[in-house]
Write a protein that holds these residues in place. Structure first.
Motif, PDB file in Angstrom:
ATOM      1  N   VAL A  49       0.489  -1.029   0.205  1.00 37.83           N
ATOM      2  CA  VAL A  49       0.090   0.386  -0.218  1.00 37.83           C
ATOM      3  C   VAL A  49       1.064   1.302   0.124  1.00 37.83           C
ATOM      4  N   PRO A  50       1.587   1.603  -1.659  1.00 38.70           N
ATOM      5  CA  PRO A  50       2.397   2.025  -1.047  1.00 38.70           C
ATOM      6  C   PRO A  50       1.853   4.081  -1.249  1.00 38.70           C
ATOM      7  N   ASP A  51       0.295   4.283  -1.038  1.00 36.62           N
ATOM      8  CA  ASP A  51       0.112   5.439  -0.528  1.00 36.62           C
ATOM      9  C   ASP A  51      -0.458   5.428   0.948  1.00 36.62           C
ATOM     10  N   LEU A  52       0.048   5.381   2.010  1.00 37.19           N
ATOM     11  CA  LEU A  52      -0.785   4.796   2.952  1.00 37.19           C
ATOM     12  C   LEU A  52      -0.155   6.122   3.993  1.00 37.19           C
ATOM     13  N   ASP A  53      -1.381   5.777   4.351  1.00 38.09           N
ATOM     14  CA  ASP A  53      -0.987   7.856   5.193  1.00 38.09           C
ATOM     15  C   ASP A  53      -2.637   7.439   6.684  1.00 38.09           C
ATOM     16  N   ILE A  54      -2.187   6.920   7.001  1.00 39.19           N
ATOM     17  CA  ILE A  54      -2.869   6.451   8.475  1.00 39.19           C
ATOM     18  C   ILE A  54      -4.071   7.369   8.761  1.00 39.19           C
ATOM     19  N   PHE A  55      -3.531   8.857   9.124  1.00 38.33           N
ATOM     20  CA  PHE A  55      -4.170  10.388   9.501  1.00 38.33           C
ATOM     21  C   PHE A  55      -5.256  10.409   8.505  1.00 38.33           C
ATOM     22  N   SER A  56      -5.033  10.448   7.343  1.00 41.43           N
ATOM     23  CA  SER A  56      -5.586  10.949   6.757  1.00 41.43           C
ATOM     24  C   SER A  56      -6.461  10.772   5.831  1.00 41.43           C
ATOM     25  N   GLN A  57      -6.078   8.791   5.582  1.00 37.93           N
ATOM     26  CA  GLN A  57      -7.137   8.042   5.106  1.00 37.93           C
ATOM     27  C   GLN A  57      -8.196   7.763   6.188  1.00 37.93           C
ATOM     28  N   THR A  58      -7.772   8.539   7.915  1.00 39.59           N
ATOM     29  CA  THR A  58      -8.542   7.593   8.597  1.00 39.59           C
ATOM     30  C   THR A  58      -8.559   6.231   9.265  1.00 39.59           C
ATOM     31  N   LEU A  59      -7.807   5.488   9.063  1.00 40.65           N
ATOM     32  CA  LEU A  59      -7.696   4.026   9.313  1.00 40.65           C
ATOM     33  C   LEU A  59      -7.108   4.114  10.551  1.00 40.65           C
ATOM     34  N   ILE A  60      -7.106   5.094  11.808  1.00 39.13           N
ATOM     35  CA  ILE A  60      -7.552   5.135  13.541  1.00 39.13           C
ATOM     36  C   ILE A  60      -7.580   6.270  13.328  1.00 39.13           C
ATOM     37  N   GLU A  61      -8.129   6.512  14.702  1.00 37.76           N
ATOM     38  CA  GLU A  61      -8.594   7.681  14.627  1.00 37.76           C
ATOM     39  C   GLU A  61      -7.504   8.195  16.605  1.00 37.76           C
ATOM     40  N   ARG A  62      -7.911   9.504  16.527  1.00 36.14           N
ATOM     41  CA  ARG A  62      -7.838  10.251  17.641  1.00 36.14           C
ATOM     42  C   ARG A  62      -8.496   9.976  18.877  1.00 36.14           C
ATOM     43  N   LEU A  63      -8.285   9.120  20.258  1.00 38.37           N
ATOM     44  CA  LEU A  63      -9.535   9.323  21.392  1.00 38.37           C
ATOM     45  C   LEU A  63      -8.449  10.138  22.443  1.00 38.37           C
ATOM     46  N   ASN A  64      -8.708  10.273  23.534  1.00 37.85           N
ATOM     47  CA  ASN A  64      -8.372  10.980  24.382  1.00 37.85           C
ATOM     48  C   ASN A  64      -7.720  10.154  24.611  1.00 37.85           C
ATOM     49  N   GLY A  65      -6.332  10.458  25.571  1.00 40.13           N
ATOM     50  CA  GLY A  65      -5.176   9.690  25.725  1.00 40.13           C
ATOM     51  C   GLY A  65      -4.651   8.491  24.634  1.00 40.13           C
ATOM     52  N   GLY A  66      -4.810   8.366  23.598  1.00 35.57           N
ATOM     53  CA  GLY A  66      -4.699   7.374  22.600  1.00 35.57           C
ATOM     54  C   GLY A  66      -5.438   7.515  21.156  1.00 35.57           C
ATOM     55  N   TRP A  67      -5.725   6.124  20.685  1.00 39.98           N
ATOM     56  CA  TRP A  67      -5.436   6.010  19.007  1.00 39.98           C
ATOM     57  C   TRP A  67      -6.281   4.691  19.177  1.00 39.98           C
ATOM     58  N   ARG A  68      -7.246   4.566  18.460  1.00 42.36           N
ATOM     59  CA  ARG A  68      -8.023   3.247  17.365  1.00 42.36           C
ATOM     60  C   ARG A  68      -7.881   2.588  16.402  1.00 42.36           C
ATOM     61  N   ILE A  69      -8.167   1.863  15.612  1.00 42.56           N
ATOM     62  CA  ILE A  69      -7.938   1.725  14.939  1.00 42.56           C
ATOM     63  C   ILE A  69      -9.064   1.616  14.264  1.00 42.56           C
ATOM     64  N   THR A  70     -10.168   1.538  12.961  1.00 44.06           N
ATOM     65  CA  THR A  70     -10.717   2.173  12.754  1.00 44.06           C
ATOM     66  C   THR A  70     -11.503   1.097  11.608  1.00 44.06           C
ATOM     67  N   GLU A  71     -12.797   0.282  11.100  1.00 48.86           N
ATOM     68  CA  GLU A  71     -12.528  -0.527  10.690  1.00 48.86           C
ATOM     69  C   GLU A  71     -11.828  -0.536   8.927  1.00 48.86           C
ATOM     70  N   LYS A  72     -11.808   0.504   8.687  1.00 49.62           N
ATOM     71  CA  LYS A  72     -10.465   0.591   7.500  1.00 49.62           C
ATOM     72  C   LYS A  72      -9.780   0.163   7.666  1.00 49.62           C
ATOM     73  N   GLY A  73      -9.339   1.073   9.053  1.00 52.32           N
ATOM     74  CA  GLY A  73      -7.549   0.454   8.670  1.00 52.32           C
ATOM     75  C   GLY A  73      -7.090  -1.536   9.125  1.00 52.32           C
ATOM     76  N   ARG A  74      -8.203  -1.894   9.880  1.00 56.34           N
ATOM     77  CA  ARG A  74      -8.503  -3.024   9.764  1.00 56.34           C
ATOM     78  C   ARG A  74      -8.449  -4.357   8.521  1.00 56.34           C
ATOM     79  N   ALA A  75      -9.338  -3.138   8.046  1.00 57.29           N
ATOM     80  CA  ALA A  75      -9.428  -3.985   6.373  1.00 57.29           C
ATOM     81  C   ALA A  75      -8.242  -3.444   5.260  1.00 57.29           C
ATOM     82  N   VAL A  76      -7.491  -2.436   5.078  1.00 61.18           N
ATOM     83  CA  VAL A  76      -6.640  -2.288   5.239  1.00 61.18           C
ATOM     84  C   VAL A  76      -5.355  -3.284   5.356  1.00 61.18           C
ATOM     85  N   LEU A  77      -5.195  -3.238   6.590  1.00 66.56           N
ATOM     86  CA  LEU A  77      -4.016  -4.730   7.202  1.00 66.56           C
ATOM     87  C   LEU A  77      -4.755  -5.530   7.137  1.00 66.56           C
TER      88      LEU A  77
END
Length: 148
Positions: A49-77
């Motif tokens: 996945v050469p254009d991988l950008d976990i932040f702008s592609q919303t593959l993860i969410e920034r939450l209070n005090g941490g990060w969570r992988i999204t369903e889209k992030g799990r699919a890309v993985l």
């Protein structure tokens, strides 16, 4: 070591996909010092996945005090980890909705050489005295010495 692949892998290893920043940093430190195997593996996965950008592609969410992988992030993985002989997942990376917000056009910096910053000449009242002393002298109230 590929930072973005490592973040996806770490978050996916947590039951709910959420990791506090302290845990995420700790897990990354362990993987970063685990040797060349991990570094090579994350580089190979990132090549899929050469254009991988976990932040702008919303593959993860920034939450209070941490990060969570999204369903889209799990699919890309899942797509990254699929072996060449395995059947393709039902959702390909091209089918995932990667939308980026419109970015303003940035002006390209000129090719002119940078000018060195001039330092202002030293103030005469500060020579030989600290700036704190000079400041306190300037700010002290006027005391009248004349007898009335």
């Amino acid at each position: 070591m590929n930072f973005q692949v490592t973040v996806l892998k770490i978050l996916a290893s947590y039951p709910d996909g959420f990791a506090p920043m302290t845990n995420l940093k700790h897990d990354m430190a362990i993987l970063a010092t685990s040797g060349q195997d991990w570094a090579e593996r994350t580089r190979r996965l990132a090549l899929r996945v050469p254009d991988l950008d976990i932040f702008s592609q919303t593959l993860i969410e920034r939450l209070n005090g941490g990060w969570r992988i999204t369903e889209k992030g799990r699919a890309v993985l899942t797509i990254m980890e699929a072996r060449p002989g395995d059947p393709q997942p039902t959702t390909g990376i091209s089918q995932l909705d990667f939308t980026w917000p419109a970015a303003p056009l940035l002006r390209r910096p000129s090719a002119a050489p940078l000018r060195q910053r001039r330092t202002p000449p030293a103030s005469p009242h500060r020579q030989g005295a600290s700036s704190r002393t000079a400041l306190s002298i300037r700010c002290s109230p006027k005391i009248s010495t004349a007898d009335s």
